[in-house]
Design a protein around this motif. Structure first.
Motif, PDB file in Angstrom:
ATOM      1  N   ASP A 142      19.131   8.985  11.848  1.00  0.00           N
ATOM      2  CA  ASP A 142      18.598   8.307  12.794  1.00  0.00           C
ATOM      3  C   ASP A 142      18.618   8.733  14.374  1.00  0.00           C
ATOM      4  O   ASP A 142      17.901   8.653  15.189  1.00  0.00           O
ATOM      5  CB  ASP A 142      18.644   6.718  12.681  1.00  0.00           C
ATOM      6  N   GLN A 143      19.953   9.247  14.563  1.00  0.00           N
ATOM      7  CA  GLN A 143      20.130   9.974  15.837  1.00  0.00           C
ATOM      8  C   GLN A 143      20.026  11.223  15.965  1.00  0.00           C
ATOM      9  O   GLN A 143      19.913  11.828  17.266  1.00  0.00           O
ATOM     10  CB  GLN A 143      21.566   9.549  16.211  1.00  0.00           C
ATOM     11  N   ALA A 144      19.598  11.849  14.854  1.00  0.00           N
ATOM     12  CA  ALA A 144      19.805  13.405  14.994  1.00  0.00           C
ATOM     13  C   ALA A 144      18.368  13.952  15.685  1.00  0.00           C
ATOM     14  O   ALA A 144      18.644  14.944  16.325  1.00  0.00           O
ATOM     15  CB  ALA A 144      19.742  13.820  13.601  1.00  0.00           C
ATOM     16  N   MET A 145      17.290  13.157  15.716  1.00  0.00           N
ATOM     17  CA  MET A 145      15.908  13.647  16.335  1.00  0.00           C
ATOM     18  C   MET A 145      16.346  13.763  17.760  1.00  0.00           C
ATOM     19  O   MET A 145      15.974  14.788  18.346  1.00  0.00           O
ATOM     20  CB  MET A 145      14.957  12.841  15.811  1.00  0.00           C
ATOM     21  N   ALA A 146      16.969  12.648  18.174  1.00  0.00           N
ATOM     22  CA  ALA A 146      17.352  12.732  19.774  1.00  0.00           C
ATOM     23  C   ALA A 146      18.057  13.935  20.085  1.00  0.00           C
ATOM     24  O   ALA A 146      17.969  14.445  21.075  1.00  0.00           O
ATOM     25  CB  ALA A 146      18.085  11.524  20.166  1.00  0.00           C
ATOM     26  N   VAL A 147      19.146  14.212  19.361  1.00  0.00           N
ATOM     27  CA  VAL A 147      19.981  15.341  19.511  1.00  0.00           C
ATOM     28  C   VAL A 147      19.261  16.725  19.651  1.00  0.00           C
ATOM     29  O   VAL A 147      19.540  17.571  20.258  1.00  0.00           O
ATOM     30  CB  VAL A 147      21.246  15.387  18.388  1.00  0.00           C
ATOM     31  N   TYR A 148      18.295  16.842  18.536  1.00  0.00           N
ATOM     32  CA  TYR A 148      17.595  18.115  18.363  1.00  0.00           C
ATOM     33  C   TYR A 148      16.460  18.217  19.769  1.00  0.00           C
ATOM     34  O   TYR A 148      16.503  19.290  20.367  1.00  0.00           O
ATOM     35  CB  TYR A 148      16.596  18.129  17.266  1.00  0.00           C
ATOM     36  N   LYS A 149      16.077  16.985  20.161  1.00  0.00           N
ATOM     37  CA  LYS A 149      15.310  17.062  21.391  1.00  0.00           C
ATOM     38  C   LYS A 149      16.068  17.325  22.855  1.00  0.00           C
ATOM     39  O   LYS A 149      15.721  18.238  23.650  1.00  0.00           O
ATOM     40  CB  LYS A 149      14.575  15.741  21.721  1.00  0.00           C
TER      41      LYS A 149
ATOM     42  N   ALA B  55      12.786  16.059   4.149  1.00  0.00           N
ATOM     43  CA  ALA B  55      11.820  15.340   4.899  1.00  0.00           C
ATOM     44  C   ALA B  55      12.171  15.469   6.413  1.00  0.00           C
ATOM     45  O   ALA B  55      11.252  15.362   7.346  1.00  0.00           O
ATOM     46  CB  ALA B  55      12.066  13.812   4.527  1.00  0.00           C
ATOM     47  N   PHE B  56      13.326  15.466   6.604  1.00  0.00           N
ATOM     48  CA  PHE B  56      13.789  15.619   8.151  1.00  0.00           C
ATOM     49  C   PHE B  56      13.263  17.112   8.702  1.00  0.00           C
ATOM     50  O   PHE B  56      12.705  16.886  10.063  1.00  0.00           O
ATOM     51  CB  PHE B  56      15.426  15.345   8.414  1.00  0.00           C
ATOM     52  N   VAL B  57      13.366  18.041   8.014  1.00  0.00           N
ATOM     53  CA  VAL B  57      12.774  19.272   8.372  1.00  0.00           C
ATOM     54  C   VAL B  57      11.299  19.395   8.923  1.00  0.00           C
ATOM     55  O   VAL B  57      10.885  19.506   9.814  1.00  0.00           O
ATOM     56  CB  VAL B  57      13.203  20.270   7.393  1.00  0.00           C
ATOM     57  N   GLY B  58      10.420  18.281   7.949  1.00  0.00           N
ATOM     58  CA  GLY B  58       9.118  18.257   8.129  1.00  0.00           C
ATOM     59  C   GLY B  58       8.898  17.307   9.523  1.00  0.00           C
ATOM     60  O   GLY B  58       8.156  17.772  10.464  1.00  0.00           O
ATOM     61  N   GLU B  59       9.830  16.212   9.745  1.00  0.00           N
ATOM     62  CA  GLU B  59       9.715  15.702  11.220  1.00  0.00           C
ATOM     63  C   GLU B  59      10.127  16.732  12.174  1.00  0.00           C
ATOM     64  O   GLU B  59       9.174  16.361  13.064  1.00  0.00           O
ATOM     65  CB  GLU B  59      10.661  14.518  10.963  1.00  0.00           C
TER      66      GLU B  59
ATOM     67  N   ARG C 242       9.650  19.759  12.569  1.00  0.00           N
ATOM     68  CA  ARG C 242       8.630  20.567  12.717  1.00  0.00           C
ATOM     69  C   ARG C 242       7.269  20.009  13.272  1.00  0.00           C
ATOM     70  O   ARG C 242       6.709  20.624  14.270  1.00  0.00           O
ATOM     71  CB  ARG C 242       8.230  21.253  11.474  1.00  0.00           C
ATOM     72  N   ALA C 243       7.263  18.559  12.943  1.00  0.00           N
ATOM     73  CA  ALA C 243       5.932  17.953  13.555  1.00  0.00           C
ATOM     74  C   ALA C 243       6.282  17.635  14.715  1.00  0.00           C
ATOM     75  O   ALA C 243       5.157  17.715  15.679  1.00  0.00           O
ATOM     76  CB  ALA C 243       5.877  16.542  12.774  1.00  0.00           C
ATOM     77  N   GLN C 244       7.548  17.806  15.482  1.00  0.00           N
ATOM     78  CA  GLN C 244       7.869  17.566  16.749  1.00  0.00           C
ATOM     79  C   GLN C 244       7.952  18.951  17.669  1.00  0.00           C
ATOM     80  O   GLN C 244       8.390  19.138  18.573  1.00  0.00           O
ATOM     81  CB  GLN C 244       9.136  16.829  17.074  1.00  0.00           C
ATOM     82  N   GLU C 245       7.548  20.097  16.821  1.00  0.00           N
ATOM     83  CA  GLU C 245       7.310  21.447  17.303  1.00  0.00           C
ATOM     84  C   GLU C 245       8.816  21.749  17.403  1.00  0.00           C
ATOM     85  O   GLU C 245       9.198  22.852  18.432  1.00  0.00           O
ATOM     86  CB  GLU C 245       6.486  21.568  18.657  1.00  0.00           C
ATOM     87  N   ILE C 246       9.751  21.656  16.835  1.00  0.00           N
ATOM     88  CA  ILE C 246      11.058  22.289  16.817  1.00  0.00           C
ATOM     89  C   ILE C 246      11.196  22.954  15.674  1.00  0.00           C
ATOM     90  O   ILE C 246      11.088  22.833  14.382  1.00  0.00           O
ATOM     91  CB  ILE C 246      12.215  21.082  16.710  1.00  0.00           C
ATOM     92  N   ALA C 247      11.339  24.482  16.005  1.00  0.00           N
ATOM     93  CA  ALA C 247      11.260  25.431  14.840  1.00  0.00           C
ATOM     94  C   ALA C 247      12.446  25.471  14.031  1.00  0.00           C
ATOM     95  O   ALA C 247      13.714  25.470  14.707  1.00  0.00           O
ATOM     96  CB  ALA C 247      11.028  26.861  15.682  1.00  0.00           C
ATOM     97  N   ILE C 248      12.267  25.250  12.884  1.00  0.00           N
ATOM     98  CA  ILE C 248      13.508  25.257  11.906  1.00  0.00           C
ATOM     99  C   ILE C 248      13.513  26.779  10.942  1.00  0.00           C
ATOM    100  O   ILE C 248      12.795  26.727   9.945  1.00  0.00           O
ATOM    101  CB  ILE C 248      13.763  23.975  11.309  1.00  0.00           C
ATOM    102  N   ALA C 249      14.491  27.301  11.148  1.00  0.00           N
ATOM    103  CA  ALA C 249      14.300  28.737  10.414  1.00  0.00           C
ATOM    104  C   ALA C 249      15.406  28.755   9.348  1.00  0.00           C
ATOM    105  O   ALA C 249      15.490  29.542   8.419  1.00  0.00           O
ATOM    106  CB  ALA C 249      14.553  29.855  11.372  1.00  0.00           C
TER     107      ALA C 249
END
Ligand code: LLP
Length: 417
Positions: free
Chosen positions: A174-181, A217-221, A223-230
């Motif tokens: 639940d916190q990881a998205m904010a860290v990626y941003k 599922a998180f990788v999908g989320e 990418r939906a936020q335009e964070i590229a995951i390779a």
């Protein structure tokens, strides 16, 4: 499968008889089998063509082990500057090194950036901020994955479970998205992937499946936020048989990985430790005394919990076999196999049914290739034991037994004494 077996009644490592080895170098000693290590690497990596296999150095960082694996194409998962140095010294390429761990210091980060390692697996927001600063100061960028904590129960010993909410590892989903941003805004950071590792000695596959599905599922989320995951680093953790138990095989694990990563189009990374090294090593020890006390038999050996701490620390089971196969008429008893260290916990096996050995006999503790020598200490002022590697009929000491001079030389007296 491993290459420790009896030949003419004598336990061998590949083609090397262990009684001879004990005579030549003394006991206790660790003995590693090149053929076993090679086979384990090939079976594991064979399931994942194109993936980066980054052996977890913490399992066994002996240079000879690392070099054997590096020559087969292995990378390294490291958790300290020391482990980066070991991996590089063994010929692992910097582009095949991933850096895990919750407490990376600025100095370690700078060192890893200087060597241009492949990826930092970041475990907290403060670590991310510091890494960015260190990278900016060096006029470079750190390639990162965030280690997410998927909150699954890995169903393993509490001391080696990492993927549940209460553990210090990773960042909750639940916190990881904010860290990626935040990472996307930092000048010293390039986001390249996601990483996960839920625990060690996993003997069931469902926790892997659950964790990988959550990560997918998180990788999908992301990418939906335009964070590229390779890259997708799936960690280590696959368990091994320590006794006769049946365990999931690497191909069943590989099926789950394939199912959960299908179509994601990521470079896969794995961090196996135990599954490569665990059954590629044994610890050979000599019986010092056999003592009977109040009807209980104690087999006292010259290895102690300082040499192999797993039974004391995790109640771990290690198979124990005699180096010279006993004759049929030797009595069988329930015995405690114990070390000489002055701790009640210095027990290798409690109430184990064994042919009772005699003083002077040699025993081998199996499955000691991972988290054996690497976790050893000099407690009770006991020198670190020798380590030997065999390769067919060849053998070499790959770490000398520590001498008493070396042991004493570490201490210094203050000038007032
Ligand atoms: N990656 C990370 C981030 C890890 O923390 C570990 C192990 C591994 C990979 C490798 O896990 P493996 O494939 O070996 O299960 N001393 C304990 C095990 C500690 C494991 C620590 N982390 C024992 O003797 O059972």
């Amino acid at each position: 499968m491993d290459h420790f077996h009896y030949k003419n009644g004598v336990y061998h490592a590949e083609d090397v008889p262990l009684d001879r080895l004990a005579q030549d170098i003394g006991t206790p000693f660790y003995c590693y089998s090149t053929a076993t290590l090679t086979r384990h690497y090939q079976v594991f990596s064979g399931h994942f063509p194109g993936a980066k296999i980054c052996y977890a150095v913490k399992a066994n960082g002996n240079l000879a082990i690392l070099k054997t694996l590096a020559k087969l194409g292995s990378g390294a998962d490291v958790v300290s500057e020391g482990e980066i140095r070991l991996a590089l010294a063994a010929g692992v390429r910097a582009q095949d090194i991933v850096f895990s761990g919750v407490g990376k210091t600025a100095g370690e980060m700078a060192f890893a950036l200087e060597k241009d390692i492949f990826q930092f697996n970041v475990e907290s927001l403060p670590e991310l901020e510091l890494l960015s600063e260190v990278a900016i100061a060096r006029k470079t960028k750190a390639r990162i994955a965030v280690r997410v904590n998927p909150d699954v129960d890995p169903k393993t010993h509490a001391k080696i479970a990492t993927g549940h909410k209460a553990s210090k590892f990773g960042i909750g989903m639940d916190q990881a998205m904010a860290v990626y941003k935040r990472a996307a805004q930092l000048k010293g950071i390039t986001v390249q992937g996601v990483s996960v590792h839920i625990g060690s000695q996993l003997t069931h596959l469902e926790p892997f499946a659950q964790a990988f599905a959550r990560v997918r599922a998180f990788v999908g989320e992301l990418r939906a936020q335009e964070i590229a995951i390779a890259t997708l680093d799936l960690g280590g953790g696959l368990g091994i048989p320590y006794g006769k138990e049946e365990l999931p095989l690497p191909d069943a694990y590989a099926d789950i990985v394939r199912r959960e990563t299908a179509g994601l189009n990521c470079q896969l990374i794995f961090e196996p430790g135990r599954v490569l090294a665990g059954n590629a090593g044994i610890l050979v020890t000599r019986v010092v005394y056999v003592k009977e006390n109040e009807g209980r038999f104690f087999v006292i050996v010259d290895a102690g919990m300082n040499d192999l701490i797993r039974p004391a620390l995790y109640e771990a089971y290690h198979g124990i076999v005699p180096v010279i196969a006993p004759t049929g008429d030797a009595p069988t008893e329930l015995v405690d196999v114990v070390g000489p260290v002055c701790e009640t916990g210095d027990i290798f096996a409690e109430q184990r049914l064994l042919k009772v050995p005699k003083a002077g006999d040699l025993l081998a503790f199996r499955s000691a290739g991972a988290y054996g020598a690497s976790m050893s200490s000099t407690y009770n002022a006991r020198p670190l034991v020798a380590e030997v590697m065999v390769n067919g009929s060849q053998r070499a000491v790959v770490r000398r037994r520590q001498t008493y001079e070396e042991l004493l030389a570490r201490d210094q007296l203050p000038q007032w004494l």
